[in-house]
Design a protein around this motif. Structure first.
Motif, PDB file in Angstrom:
ATOM      1  N   THR A 656       0.773  -1.243  -0.117  1.00 32.97           N
ATOM      2  CA  THR A 656       0.132  -0.035   0.023  1.00 32.97           C
ATOM      3  C   THR A 656       0.786   1.231   0.002  1.00 32.97           C
ATOM      4  O   THR A 656       0.397   2.341  -0.420  1.00 32.97           O
ATOM      5  CB  THR A 656      -0.903  -0.053   1.135  1.00 32.97           C
ATOM      6  OG1 THR A 656      -0.224  -0.311   2.502  1.00 32.97           O
ATOM      7  CG2 THR A 656      -2.079  -1.143   1.185  1.00 32.97           C
ATOM      8  N   VAL A 664      -4.803   4.270   2.581  1.00 32.19           N
ATOM      9  CA  VAL A 664      -4.367   3.521   3.779  1.00 32.19           C
ATOM     10  C   VAL A 664      -5.100   4.651   4.707  1.00 32.19           C
ATOM     11  O   VAL A 664      -4.931   5.848   4.809  1.00 32.19           O
ATOM     12  CB  VAL A 664      -2.840   3.518   4.110  1.00 32.19           C
ATOM     13  CG1 VAL A 664      -2.633   2.970   5.578  1.00 32.19           C
ATOM     14  CG2 VAL A 664      -2.357   2.799   2.978  1.00 32.19           C
ATOM     15  N   LEU A 668      -5.294   2.216  12.600  1.00 32.83           N
ATOM     16  CA  LEU A 668      -6.126   1.010  13.067  1.00 32.83           C
ATOM     17  C   LEU A 668      -5.936   0.613  14.208  1.00 32.83           C
ATOM     18  O   LEU A 668      -4.682   0.740  14.908  1.00 32.83           O
ATOM     19  CB  LEU A 668      -5.638  -0.054  11.643  1.00 32.83           C
ATOM     20  CG  LEU A 668      -6.222   0.141  10.511  1.00 32.83           C
ATOM     21  CD1 LEU A 668      -5.407  -1.040   9.526  1.00 32.83           C
ATOM     22  CD2 LEU A 668      -7.579   0.461  10.161  1.00 32.83           C
ATOM     23  N   TRP A 672      -5.634  -5.076  14.122  1.00 32.92           N
ATOM     24  CA  TRP A 672      -6.492  -5.015  12.765  1.00 32.92           C
ATOM     25  C   TRP A 672      -5.669  -4.538  11.503  1.00 32.92           C
ATOM     26  O   TRP A 672      -4.437  -3.858  11.729  1.00 32.92           O
ATOM     27  CB  TRP A 672      -7.434  -3.745  12.758  1.00 32.92           C
ATOM     28  CG  TRP A 672      -8.762  -3.965  13.638  1.00 32.92           C
ATOM     29  CD1 TRP A 672      -8.817  -4.026  15.145  1.00 32.92           C
ATOM     30  CD2 TRP A 672     -10.127  -4.688  13.337  1.00 32.92           C
ATOM     31  NE1 TRP A 672      -9.834  -4.301  15.442  1.00 32.92           N
ATOM     32  CE2 TRP A 672     -10.862  -4.686  14.400  1.00 32.92           C
ATOM     33  CE3 TRP A 672     -10.479  -4.830  12.009  1.00 32.92           C
ATOM     34  CZ2 TRP A 672     -12.031  -5.183  14.349  1.00 32.92           C
ATOM     35  CZ3 TRP A 672     -11.895  -5.416  11.952  1.00 32.92           C
ATOM     36  CH2 TRP A 672     -12.475  -5.512  13.059  1.00 32.92           C
ATOM     37  N   GLU A 674      -5.671  -4.338   6.942  1.00 33.54           N
ATOM     38  CA  GLU A 674      -6.342  -3.819   5.740  1.00 33.54           C
ATOM     39  C   GLU A 674      -5.961  -4.967   4.667  1.00 33.54           C
ATOM     40  O   GLU A 674      -4.948  -5.311   4.421  1.00 33.54           O
ATOM     41  CB  GLU A 674      -5.963  -2.436   5.360  1.00 33.54           C
ATOM     42  CG  GLU A 674      -6.720  -2.013   3.955  1.00 33.54           C
ATOM     43  CD  GLU A 674      -6.209  -0.670   3.711  1.00 33.54           C
ATOM     44  OE1 GLU A 674      -6.661  -0.163   2.489  1.00 33.54           O
ATOM     45  OE2 GLU A 674      -5.366   0.033   4.119  1.00 33.54           O
ATOM     46  N   THR A 683     -11.907  -3.096  -0.509  1.00 31.43           N
ATOM     47  CA  THR A 683     -11.079  -3.206   0.790  1.00 31.43           C
ATOM     48  C   THR A 683     -11.839  -3.329   1.836  1.00 31.43           C
ATOM     49  O   THR A 683     -12.955  -2.821   2.050  1.00 31.43           O
ATOM     50  CB  THR A 683     -10.179  -1.652   0.892  1.00 31.43           C
ATOM     51  OG1 THR A 683      -9.505  -1.470  -0.176  1.00 31.43           O
ATOM     52  CG2 THR A 683      -9.362  -1.829   2.341  1.00 31.43           C
ATOM     53  N   TYR A 684     -11.278  -4.476   2.760  1.00 30.52           N
ATOM     54  CA  TYR A 684     -12.141  -4.636   3.860  1.00 30.52           C
ATOM     55  C   TYR A 684     -11.043  -4.703   5.184  1.00 30.52           C
ATOM     56  O   TYR A 684      -9.683  -4.979   4.847  1.00 30.52           O
ATOM     57  CB  TYR A 684     -12.824  -5.964   3.920  1.00 30.52           C
ATOM     58  CG  TYR A 684     -12.226  -7.390   3.653  1.00 30.52           C
ATOM     59  CD1 TYR A 684     -11.969  -8.229   4.927  1.00 30.52           C
ATOM     60  CD2 TYR A 684     -11.447  -7.572   2.585  1.00 30.52           C
ATOM     61  CE1 TYR A 684     -11.103  -9.160   4.791  1.00 30.52           C
ATOM     62  CE2 TYR A 684     -10.876  -8.921   2.344  1.00 30.52           C
ATOM     63  CZ  TYR A 684     -10.722  -9.536   3.645  1.00 30.52           C
ATOM     64  OH  TYR A 684     -10.013 -10.872   3.514  1.00 30.52           O
ATOM     65  N   TYR A 685     -11.466  -4.955   6.367  1.00 28.09           N
ATOM     66  CA  TYR A 685     -10.614  -4.972   7.404  1.00 28.09           C
ATOM     67  C   TYR A 685     -10.930  -6.090   8.157  1.00 28.09           C
ATOM     68  O   TYR A 685     -11.903  -6.558   8.508  1.00 28.09           O
ATOM     69  CB  TYR A 685     -10.837  -3.929   8.409  1.00 28.09           C
ATOM     70  CG  TYR A 685     -10.689  -2.464   7.493  1.00 28.09           C
ATOM     71  CD1 TYR A 685      -9.316  -1.648   7.279  1.00 28.09           C
ATOM     72  CD2 TYR A 685     -11.616  -1.778   6.843  1.00 28.09           C
ATOM     73  CE1 TYR A 685      -9.329  -0.746   6.474  1.00 28.09           C
ATOM     74  CE2 TYR A 685     -11.708  -0.677   5.883  1.00 28.09           C
ATOM     75  CZ  TYR A 685     -10.361  -0.090   5.815  1.00 28.09           C
ATOM     76  OH  TYR A 685     -10.153   0.857   5.113  1.00 28.09           O
ATOM     77  N   PRO A 697     -13.993   0.992   8.238  1.00 28.14           N
ATOM     78  CA  PRO A 697     -12.645   1.276   8.975  1.00 28.14           C
ATOM     79  C   PRO A 697     -12.955   1.125  10.541  1.00 28.14           C
ATOM     80  O   PRO A 697     -13.903   1.623  10.883  1.00 28.14           O
ATOM     81  CB  PRO A 697     -12.232   2.489   8.590  1.00 28.14           C
ATOM     82  CG  PRO A 697     -12.729   2.774   7.250  1.00 28.14           C
ATOM     83  CD  PRO A 697     -13.934   2.030   7.308  1.00 28.14           C
TER      84      PRO A 697
END
Length: 921
Positions: A656, A664, A668, A672, A674, A683-685, A697
């Motif tokens: 990233t 980004v 976080l 956690w 990304e 994108t998921y976390y 997020p």
């Protein structure tokens, strides 16, 4: 009131109930037993609007549908006689002219047919309250039939009937077309068949099977009257049209195998005394070899195994000693006073005497040997030192061995040459050789010598007795070779897998393994046979028993182990609960899907490196809602996930930074990371510690995972609305042709969508009760948001992260002062059990107890145990310390019955702790 009767209909459920419709817009329901009206429906507000047709629900005796032939109100009205006689439940609107006929399907109460003055014959779906199909009204005949029809129309036009109620109901205002239908009926026998009558004197038969499926579900007559489905573990689920429940049975196809397996489990696994079991099996054996096998196994578990082996081979030391003491030769007894005749000559005797006078024992021994007096030579050699003694022994064995065969045995024992004795032994006298090894073999050499004897017998072709020698050597791999040959011969004679012979094979191997070190594993061939046996047991419903025999790591074993672990009996499989089985499949990146033209679907973000994409596909967070089984697997593999997620986090941070630094998030919460979903590119976390995931997020502290949103919704067409629960609703089925919606239709559609079907009454619908003023009826759905749907309990169903079962007091979570006594007391009892555990089974139980205590203490340190459960564990500890094992056992039983679901990871070990303490402490 003197109005003309337009239709009559018998009730479908009660034989003495009859309904009649009239031209003044009313319907009277008659009770023929009382000979008076039971109720009267005011179907039409205008008395000049006749009720042209009516029909009872074929399955619900209190539901009725009525229709009017008035062009001003051409709707079909659904009535519930329990709720109101003036306001219908709902109105079906689709005809633009008066309705002439309707009929309720006798085979599916959700379907209805109607025909009207608008020259339309409609099929209605009472679930969605809308017309789903129309039977076409065109004449399919050719030109000649059209000419005949025109000729008939000209003849009919010459006759003009008077305007009366008949013309209003059955043809008035229909125009010149004579193809309009005035009656429609379902066939009471043939399913999916409808008949219609038209004014051109035709009766037409229509098949509406394909039209009935347009509602989105098959009609009820297509539903099977009975059905059966076979599941894992011999489970068979069946349904019957005459029953309103599902029957679940376990089918046993091999009753003899189930009986033999149950007896083995009851007699062997329920008892730790292997000696008694082997003795009983030896007595019940059908042939001599099986009796020998079980007798040898019994000897293996004896404390004085070698003495027992000698006795079993026929060499009883006591009997031999008694025989030697009572031995006589030629009927005479040798007395102590008798002396043998001197074999030595005077010259030889003088030479020996002179050598002794000068102290030359070697010369004296040599003279005795040359004169043939070996006994005197041995006596003199014992005084001449070790070298002379060894030389004299060798000479004695060389001279006398051929005349006295037993001297070869003495030579091997004296010179410690038992291996040479085995290699030169007679295979037919293997019992004597085995007895020699049992008597004179050293403890560390005995297994190897027995294995050499087994090899000697295999070379001679005696495979059966060779397997017995391998059993004495505790060599499982070689001992089962002959057992596998015997099983193959039985299968060949049987013409397939002889399950009873396989049962015998499994019993012998299982008992034999109890005498071995727990670390010994079976080879692949034996594990495959065990897997086949476990598979057969699982098919008979014996899932707990089948789990005990999955010894190997083949793909078949891993799959069956995983299926049993996830089955209804998985919680009772102690071997699987102790260590969660490995997931049998690997995650593979199948790539991005392509459209019909072979063009790759465009991603919403740029492609990442292949290494990163492959690592992402290995993560169990992809498509969580669509792959729930993968979620469960990742919970089991918690430690492996943590390492993989840490490695992926480093790669993703580097990627990233190089490619998309603007995507980004600022920060976080701890744990956690990304990630990018390879299927959608979004994108998921994911939380590497708890297994949670979220499309949004996360905020600190990390919230519970949010459900994945629905992406790429198409724009909503006109007429589609969204209700309070977020569900999409279709337009009202009764929408008018010109597109102007009706307020009553909108209200009816909202109620129908909410409650799921058209059979809604004010007794079960608070909105209709309020609307129609039906006071006094109860609302059975007051505790649920939707009728027929149980109110779901609030809360999260996510599983807690696993707790390690390693007992390390220094690394455990610190306990409070109030709970310190639990840690000290339980650890003291665990140490005491480890010191007194004997045998493989007791050591295994001690390990399980140790794991249970470790998991309990760690969970307690993390605050995962309720005070009530802590108090009960304290009672267990008090009972063990006071030797009140009955009280401790009853408390454990109570915990297992009430708290197993939340604390099964340590309750099993606590149960072993109490059981072993009752026996050993």
């Amino acid at each position: 009131a003197g109005a003309e009767i337009t239709d009559v209909a018998w009730n479908s459920q009660v034989p003495h109930i009859l309904a009649s419709s009239a031209a003044n817009g009313t319907v009277v329901v008659w009770d023929l037993r009382q000979r008076k009206p039971w109720c009267q429906l005011r179907c039409e507000s205008n008395s000049s609007s006749p009720v042209s047709a009516m029909a009872w629900n074929p399955t619900q005796g209190l539901h009725m549908m009525t229709a009017s032939s008035d062009d001003r109100s051409p709707g079909l009205k659904l009535w519930d006689l329990r709720s109101s006689t003036t306001m219908p439940l709902t109105t079906l609107e689709g005809h633009t002219g008066g309705v002439l006929s309707l009929d309720w399907c006798p085979h599916d109460d959700t379907l209805m047919m109607s025909c009207g003055k608008d020259n339309r014959t409609l099929m209605w779906d009472l679930y969605s309250l809308q017309a789903i199909a129309e039977i076409p009204n065109e004449d399919p005949s050719g030109g000649q039939q059209q000419q005949q029809q025109q000729h008939q129309q000209q003849q009919q036009q010459q006759y003009q009937p008077q305007q009366s109620m008949d013309s209003l109901m059955y043809g008035g205002g229909l125009g010149t077309s004579q193809q309009k239908r005035y009656s429609v009926k379902w066939s009471p026998i043939r399913r999916g068949v409808v008949s219609t009558c038209s004014f051109d004197r035709k009766v037409q038969i229509h098949s509406v099977v394909s039209l009935a499926t347009k509602c989105g579900r098959p009609p009820k007559w297509m539903s099977p009257g009975s059905g059966v489905s076979c599941g894992f573990g011999g489970v068979v689920a069946s349904i019957n049209a005459s029953q309103r429940y599902v029957t679940i049975d376990t089918i046993v196809e091999q009753p003899k195998l189930v009986k033999a397996s149950s007896e083995f489990e009851r007699e062997f696994h329920s008892s730790t005394d292997c000696i008694t079991y082997c003795h009983s099996m030896a007595e019940r054996a059908n042939d001599d070899y099986e009796s020998q096998v079980w007798s040898f196994m019994q000897i293996m578990f004896e404390m004085n195994a070698r003495e027992q082996l000698l006795s079993y081979l026929g060499f009883d030391p006591e009997a031999i000693h008694q025989k030697a003491m009572e031995y006589t030769e030629d009927g005479s007894t040798v007395t102590e006073d008798e002396e043998p005749t001197p074999p030595m000559s005077n010259n030889a005797e003088s030479t020996v005497k002179d050598a002794l006078l000068v102290g030359n024992f070697e010369a004296a021994v040599e003279c005795c040997i040359r004169s043939g007096n070996m006994a005197d030579a041995l006596m003199l050699a014992s005084c001449g030192g070790a070298d002379l003694w060894a030389k004299t022994q060798a000479e004695y064995f060389a001279r006398q061995g051929s005349r006295r065969p037993f001297l070869s045995l003495v030579s091997a024992v004296v010179q410690n040459q038992l291996s040479e004795l085995v290699s030169s032994s007679d295979p037919s006298k293997w019992k004597e050789t085995l007895a020699v090894l049992s008597t004179y073999g050293k403890s560390d050499e005995f297994p190897a010598l027995c294995a050499e004897l087994g090899d000697r017998l295999e070379e001679a072709g005696d495979f059966a007795n060779a397997s017995l020698c391998y059993m004495c050597a505790l060599n499982l791999g070689k001992a089962v070779k002959y057992w596998k040959v015997t099983l193959e011969d039985a299968n060949r004679r049987f013409g397939g897998m002889d399950l009873l012979s396989l049962q015998d094979f499994v019993e012998k191997v299982t008992v034999f393994m109890q005498a071995l070190d727990p670390s010994v594993e079976v080879d692949d061939e034996v594990s495959e046979l065990f897997a086949e046996y476990a598979k057969v047991l699982a098919n008979q419903g014996l899932l707990v028993e089948a789990a005990k025999y999955l010894k190997g790591n083949t793909q078949e074993c891993m799959e069956l182990r995983d299926r049993i672990y996830r089955s209804r009996m998985g919680q009772f499989c102690t071997d699987l609960i102790a260590s969660n089985p490995e997931f049998p499949y690997n995650y593979i990146n199948v790539g991005v899907s392509r459209d019909l033209y072979g063009i790759t679907v465009k991603q919403s973000i740029s492609q990442t490196q292949p290494e990163v994409m492959q690592a992402q596909m290995a993560q169990p967070f992809n498509e969580m809602q669509q792959q729930q089984q993968q979620q469960q697997y990742q919970q089991m593999q918690y430690d492996h996930q943590q390492q993989t997620m840490q490695h992926q986090q480093q790669q993703m941070q580097q990627q990233t930074i190089e490619q998309q630094p603007e995507s980004v998030p600022p920060s976080l919460p701890p744990g956690w990371v990304e990630l990018v979903d390879p299927s959608s590119g979004q994108t998921y976390y994911a939380n590497q510690n708890t297994g949670e995931s979220s499309w949004d997020p996360p905020a600190a502290p990390a919230p519970a995972p949010q459900p994945a949103p629905v992406h790429n919704h198409p724009s909503q067409p006109s007429g589609i609305t969204q209700n309070y629960s977020g569900e999409m609703q279709q337009p009202s089925p009764g929408a008018s042709v010109n597109g102007t919606p009706s307020k009553s239709r909108a209200t009816t559609m909202k109620v129908a969508n909410k409650y799921g079907d058209g059979f809604v009454t004010s007794a079960s619908n608070p909105q209709l009760a309020e609307r129609y003023g039906n006071v006094g009826t109860s609302n059975p759905y007051s505790d649920a948001s939707r009728p027929g749907t149980a109110a779901a309990a609030l809360g999260s169903n996510q599983k807690k992260p696993p707790v390690s079962g390693t007992l390390n007091p220094e690394s455990m979570s610190s306990l409070s002062a109030d709970h310190k006594y639990l840690s000290d007391g339980l650890l003291q009892i665990v140490d005491a059990l480890e010191s007194v555990a004997n045998g493989a089974m007791e050591k295994k139980q001690a390990m399980e107890a140790q794991k249970g205590v470790a998991v309990f203490l760690k969970t307690l340190g993390r605050g995962g145990v309720d005070d009530d459960v802590v108090n009960k564990v304290s009672m267990i500890l008090s009972g063990l310390q006071n030797r009140d094992y009955g009280m401790a056992s009853s408390v454990v039983t109570s915990l297992v019955s009430n708290e197993w679901r939340d604390h099964k990871d340590w309750l099993k070990g606590m149960k072993f702790l109490v059981q072993m303490a009752a026996k050993k402490l």
